[in-house]
Design an enzyme around this catalytic site. Structure first.
Site, PDB file in Angstrom:
ATOM      1  CE  LYS A 141      79.769  23.321  67.814  1.00 22.73           C
ATOM      2  NZ  LYS A 141      81.192  23.201  67.694  1.00 22.73           N
TER       3      LYS A 141
ATOM      4  CG  ASP B  47      79.049  24.008  71.678  1.00 17.44           C
ATOM      5  OD1 ASP B  47      79.506  25.164  71.737  1.00 17.44           O
ATOM      6  OD2 ASP B  47      79.735  23.013  71.378  1.00 17.44           O
TER       7      ASP B  47
HETATM    8  O1  C5P Z   1      80.532  22.980  77.997  1.00 22.89           O
HETATM    9  P1  C5P Z   1      80.853  21.630  77.488  1.00 22.89           P
HETATM   10  O2  C5P Z   1      80.157  20.543  78.253  1.00 22.89           O
HETATM   11  O3  C5P Z   1      80.686  21.480  76.023  1.00 22.89           O
HETATM   12  O4  C5P Z   1      82.385  21.443  77.746  1.00 22.89           O
HETATM   13  C1  C5P Z   1      83.016  20.187  77.736  1.00 22.89           C
HETATM   14  C2  C5P Z   1      84.448  20.369  78.211  1.00 22.89           C
HETATM   15  O5  C5P Z   1      85.184  21.102  77.214  1.00 22.89           O
HETATM   16  C3  C5P Z   1      84.594  21.172  79.491  1.00 22.89           C
HETATM   17  O6  C5P Z   1      84.488  20.356  80.608  1.00 22.89           O
HETATM   18  C4  C5P Z   1      85.997  21.755  79.324  1.00 22.89           C
HETATM   19  O7  C5P Z   1      86.958  20.763  79.622  1.00 22.89           O
HETATM   20  C5  C5P Z   1      86.091  22.003  77.841  1.00 22.89           C
HETATM   21  N1  C5P Z   1      85.733  23.398  77.474  1.00 22.89           N
HETATM   22  C6  C5P Z   1      86.615  24.412  77.762  1.00 22.89           C
HETATM   23  N2  C5P Z   1      86.296  25.699  77.443  1.00 22.89           N
HETATM   24  C7  C5P Z   1      85.139  25.985  76.806  1.00 22.89           C
HETATM   25  C8  C5P Z   1      84.226  24.962  76.472  1.00 22.89           C
HETATM   26  C9  C5P Z   1      84.562  23.675  76.830  1.00 22.89           C
HETATM   27  O8  C5P Z   1      87.677  24.173  78.339  1.00 22.89           O
HETATM   28  N3  C5P Z   1      84.875  27.247  76.487  1.00 22.89           N
END
Ligand code: C5P
Length: 311
Positions: A15, A145
């Site tokens: 993506k 995601d």
């Molecule tokens: O959800 P994901 O594992 O992709 O997120 C990885 C990190 O990215 C989270 O631990 C957070 O630090 C950051 N993040 C965030 N806000 C989001 C998505 C991700 O702060 N909406």
């Protein structure tokens, strides 16, 4: 006597974010987003075969795969474990293989894509019959995601990116992705975003105006190019100053560049496929660019093929 077994193959697209509007840090540490997702024609491929001894064994090949763990730190293994735990079936096991083409730690949801593929693949080989909506819900627990990786096409994501509204979009966009020498950590990029916000160097703003959204999905490549937006760009450049030079690369037929997710991959939007192919040949001559991949978007979400093979 010839033995037969079932194999499920899942192809999952990468993506990009046509827009990524980022609000302030929430109390849970995440950030509210308005994300316009587009699935693009760069694919990881997962195969899944059932085991009856409860082991989940992952083997990886392809782009950068030697850098990735194959134990429960890997998002695909985490997804398989979560799925069987929720169904109360710890005896179910799987041989998983993943052939990677989506850049690792590149901002293109490679890890989330692999988790999505594992949920879809294991749901099939274990005959669990969870609906796509149930798998998306489960995917939210693995990463923000994952739900979009299961959906594909174009969609707007809100919340932390996991609440999706599918979007119809006219036209096909021609992209080139410039891969960096080294990945960037998503949490670090968000931390850098918070630091810039605290220093007053940017103002978090989750709002995406209706005009931009309309332009991004209009099928008019010039209007789309003008509306591309990624609020994590300054944060990623602060961590990796060389990205500024990549973002500034221009060539005939290149309309705009934008960071993919939290980076460091940079997407270039081109007028047509020929310009995209020419740019993809030239980009690796620039310092800091390891490789370049032409692709198109939007593409449909994962394909799941179940077959019976001998052996
Ligand atoms: O959800 P994901 O594992 O992709 O997120 C990885 C990190 O990215 C989270 O631990 C957070 O630090 C950051 N993040 C965030 N806000 C989001 C998505 C991700 O702060 N909406």
């Amino acid at each position: 006597m010839v033995k037969f077994h079932e194999v499920v193959r899942v192809q999952v697209p990468a993506k990009i974010n046509l827009a990524l509007a980022v609000g302030p840090r929430r109390v849970d540490g995440f950030h509210d987003l308005t994300s316009v997702f587009q699935a693009v024609s760069v694919y990881d491929e997962l195969t899944a075969v059932a085991r009856t001894d409860g082991q989940i064994i992952l083997t990886m090949s392809g782009l950068g795969s030697t850098q990735l763990p194959t134990d429960e730190q890997n998002l695909a293994v985490r997804a398989a474990l979560l799925l069987r735990e929720r169904r109360g079936r710890p005896e179910m096991g799987a041989n998983l293989t993943i052939d990677k083409a989506i850049p690792i730690a590149g901002g293109m949801a490679g890890g989330s894509g692999d988790a999505a593929a594992a949920l879809l693949g294991c749901n099939e080989i274990w005959d669990l019959e969870l609906s796509v909506d149930e798998l998306r819900e489960l995917g939210t627990e693995i990463g923000s995601d994952v739900p979009f990786a299961i959906l594909g096409g174009n969609a707007v994501g809100t919340g932390r990116g996991e609440k999706l509204t599918p979007l119809s979009a006219d036209g096909e966009l021609n992209w080139v992705f410039a891969l960096a020498e080294e990945g960037l950590s998503t949490p670090q990029v968000y931390r850098s975003f918070d630091q810039l916000a605290e220093a007053g160097e940017l103002t978090p703003d989750v709002h995406l105006d209706a005009g931009s959204l309309e332009a991004l999905t209009s099928g008019d490549v010039n209007r789309c190019a003008a509306a591309l937006r990624n609020d994590l760009c300054a944060a990623a450049v602060a961590l990796r100053p060389a990205l500024a030079a990549t973002l500034a690369v221009s060539a005939e037929g290149v309309l705009a560049s934008v960071l993919c997710g939290s980076g460091p991959t940079v997407a270039f939007l081109c007028t047509d496929e020929q310009s995209a192919n020419l740019l993809a040949e030239k980009l690796p001559e620039h310092e800091g660019i390891r490789d370049a991949i032409p692709a198109r978007g939007p593409v449909v979400g994962p394909s799941v093929v179940r077959s019976v093979v001998a052996g």
